[in-house]
Motif scaffolding. Structure first.
Motif, PDB file in Angstrom:
ATOM      1  N   ARG A   6       0.860  -1.183   0.000  1.00 30.82           N
ATOM      2  CA  ARG A   6       0.000   0.000   0.000  1.00 30.82           C
ATOM      3  C   ARG A   6       0.898   1.235   0.000  1.00 30.82           C
ATOM      4  N   LYS A   7       0.407   2.308  -0.623  1.00 35.29           N
ATOM      5  CA  LYS A   7       1.079   3.610  -0.568  1.00 35.29           C
ATOM      6  C   LYS A   7       0.141   4.568   0.125  1.00 35.29           C
ATOM      7  N   PHE A   8       0.698   5.404   1.002  1.00 36.49           N
ATOM      8  CA  PHE A   8      -0.105   6.369   1.724  1.00 36.49           C
ATOM      9  C   PHE A   8       0.797   7.481   2.216  1.00 36.49           C
ATOM     10  N   THR A   9       0.199   8.497   2.811  1.00 37.73           N
ATOM     11  CA  THR A   9       0.953   9.653   3.287  1.00 37.73           C
ATOM     12  C   THR A   9       0.816   9.751   4.797  1.00 37.73           C
ATOM     13  N   ILE A  10       1.955   9.921   5.460  1.00 39.23           N
ATOM     14  CA  ILE A  10       1.981  10.147   6.907  1.00 39.23           C
ATOM     15  C   ILE A  10       2.821  11.385   7.155  1.00 39.23           C
ATOM     16  N   ASP A  11       2.265  12.327   7.882  1.00 45.44           N
ATOM     17  CA  ASP A  11       2.954  13.584   8.198  1.00 45.44           C
ATOM     18  C   ASP A  11       3.510  14.246   6.942  1.00 45.44           C
ATOM     19  N   GLY A  12       2.736  14.202   5.856  1.00 47.67           N
ATOM     20  CA  GLY A  12       3.135  14.845   4.614  1.00 47.67           C
ATOM     21  C   GLY A  12       4.168  14.091   3.798  1.00 47.67           C
ATOM     22  N   GLU A  13       4.573  12.926   4.248  1.00 43.68           N
ATOM     23  CA  GLU A  13       5.585  12.131   3.537  1.00 43.68           C
ATOM     24  C   GLU A  13       4.939  10.914   2.896  1.00 43.68           C
ATOM     25  N   GLN A  14       5.214  10.721   1.596  1.00 43.01           N
ATOM     26  CA  GLN A  14       4.700   9.557   0.875  1.00 43.01           C
ATOM     27  C   GLN A  14       5.462   8.313   1.342  1.00 43.01           C
ATOM     28  N   MET A  15       4.721   7.280   1.739  1.00 39.52           N
ATOM     29  CA  MET A  15       5.345   6.038   2.197  1.00 39.52           C
ATOM     30  C   MET A  15       4.797   4.863   1.408  1.00 39.52           C
ATOM     31  N   SER A  16       5.641   3.879   1.230  1.00 38.02           N
ATOM     32  CA  SER A  16       5.232   2.625   0.617  1.00 38.02           C
ATOM     33  C   SER A  16       5.365   1.561   1.690  1.00 38.02           C
ATOM     34  N   LEU A  17       4.277   0.892   1.987  1.00 37.25           N
ATOM     35  CA  LEU A  17       4.263  -0.131   3.029  1.00 37.25           C
ATOM     36  C   LEU A  17       4.116  -1.489   2.373  1.00 37.25           C
ATOM     37  N   GLN A  18       5.027  -2.386   2.696  1.00 35.67           N
ATOM     38  CA  GLN A  18       4.910  -3.769   2.257  1.00 35.67           C
ATOM     39  C   GLN A  18       4.829  -4.632   3.502  1.00 35.67           C
ATOM     40  N   VAL A  19       3.777  -5.412   3.577  1.00 31.63           N
ATOM     41  CA  VAL A  19       3.575  -6.306   4.714  1.00 31.63           C
ATOM     42  C   VAL A  19       3.747  -7.732   4.210  1.00 31.63           C
ATOM     43  N   GLN A  20       4.728  -8.416   4.778  1.00 28.32           N
ATOM     44  CA  GLN A  20       4.996  -9.806   4.422  1.00 28.32           C
ATOM     45  C   GLN A  20       4.399 -10.682   5.510  1.00 28.32           C
ATOM     46  N   ASP A  21       3.376 -11.428   5.159  1.00 26.62           N
ATOM     47  CA  ASP A  21       2.788 -12.373   6.098  1.00 26.62           C
ATOM     48  C   ASP A  21       3.735 -13.568   6.166  1.00 26.62           C
ATOM     49  N   THR A  22       4.159 -13.912   7.351  1.00 25.01           N
ATOM     50  CA  THR A  22       5.155 -14.970   7.503  1.00 25.01           C
ATOM     51  C   THR A  22       4.592 -16.150   8.288  1.00 25.01           C
ATOM     52  N   PRO A  23       3.842 -17.002   7.617  1.00 30.27           N
ATOM     53  CA  PRO A  23       3.316 -18.184   8.308  1.00 30.27           C
ATOM     54  C   PRO A  23       4.391 -19.252   8.458  1.00 30.27           C
ATOM     55  N   PHE A  24       4.050 -20.332   9.070  1.00 31.33           N
ATOM     56  CA  PHE A  24       4.904 -21.510   9.188  1.00 31.33           C
ATOM     57  C   PHE A  24       6.141 -21.285  10.059  1.00 31.33           C
ATOM     58  N   VAL A  25       6.019 -20.458  11.057  1.00 33.85           N
ATOM     59  CA  VAL A  25       7.067 -20.338  12.058  1.00 33.85           C
ATOM     60  C   VAL A  25       6.590 -21.166  13.235  1.00 33.85           C
TER      61      VAL A  25
END
Length: 183
Positions: A6-25
């Motif tokens: 996802r891309k979004f803005t926090i405190d005026g800064e553009q951020m790209s968030l990548q969430v890696q779901d890590t199953p099997f631990v």
């Protein structure tokens, strides 16, 4: 594990968030060491922050977090990487196996923040927790002047291109249709 972007803005800064779901631990037999796939280790190498999610109704999911944190510390021994400990299923209080006190205590021990949520009943709590982590990441990256972990030459995984996935699915369906009519 799935990768969500996802891309979004926090405190005026553009951020790209990548969430890696890590199953099997999982925990190795009768030890406090974890057993995980190599893909999870690669995800740990490129991560700028971590969200540890456990179920308040499953003590084993909670018990896994300390060894997982130790594993991450072996990979990033000197890094100050933001950590969020998220207790999920806050709506199932009657089935609770992990107290809020235990969760808060572990978050303090690991140097992270704590949040108890119910993803099913109130996704706003999940959103707020992720937003808090992203603000922490933004502060830590601005204080590093863009030099954070420059020594690692690992490429971040890419999210699947939806157009490519649709094209390949269409090809697969078309080829199945042709082979079915050929019979």
């Amino acid at each position: 594990g799935a990768l969500y972007s996802r891309k979004f803005t926090i405190d005026g800064e553009q951020m790209s968030l990548q969430v890696q779901d890590t199953p099997f631990v999982s925990l190795e037999d009768d030890t406090d060491s974890i057993c995980c796939q190599e893909q999870i280790n690669r995800s740990i190498y490129w991560a700028d922050g971590f969200v540890f999610v456990y179920s308040i109704t499953d003590y084993e999911s909670f018990r896994l977090l300390r060894p997982l944190h130790q594993h991450i510390r072996r990979i990033h021994p000197n890094a100050n990487i933001p950590l969020l400990l998220m207790a999920n299923k806050g709506d199932l209080l009657r089935a609770r196996q992990v107290s809020s006190k235990e969760g808060l205590q572990l978050a303090t021990e690991l140097g992270g923040t704590y949040s108890e949520v119910s993803a099913r009943e109130n996704c706003d709590g999940v959103h707020e927790a992720f937003q808090q982590l992203c603000q922490e990441l933004s502060r830590s990256s601005s204080s590093c002047n863009g030099e954070k972990r420059r020594g690692l030459h690992l490429v971040r995984p890419k999210s699947p291109n939806m157009q490519d996935l649709k094209r390949r699915l269409k090809q697969a369906l078309t080829s199945k249709g042709k082979s079915a009519t050929a019979l």
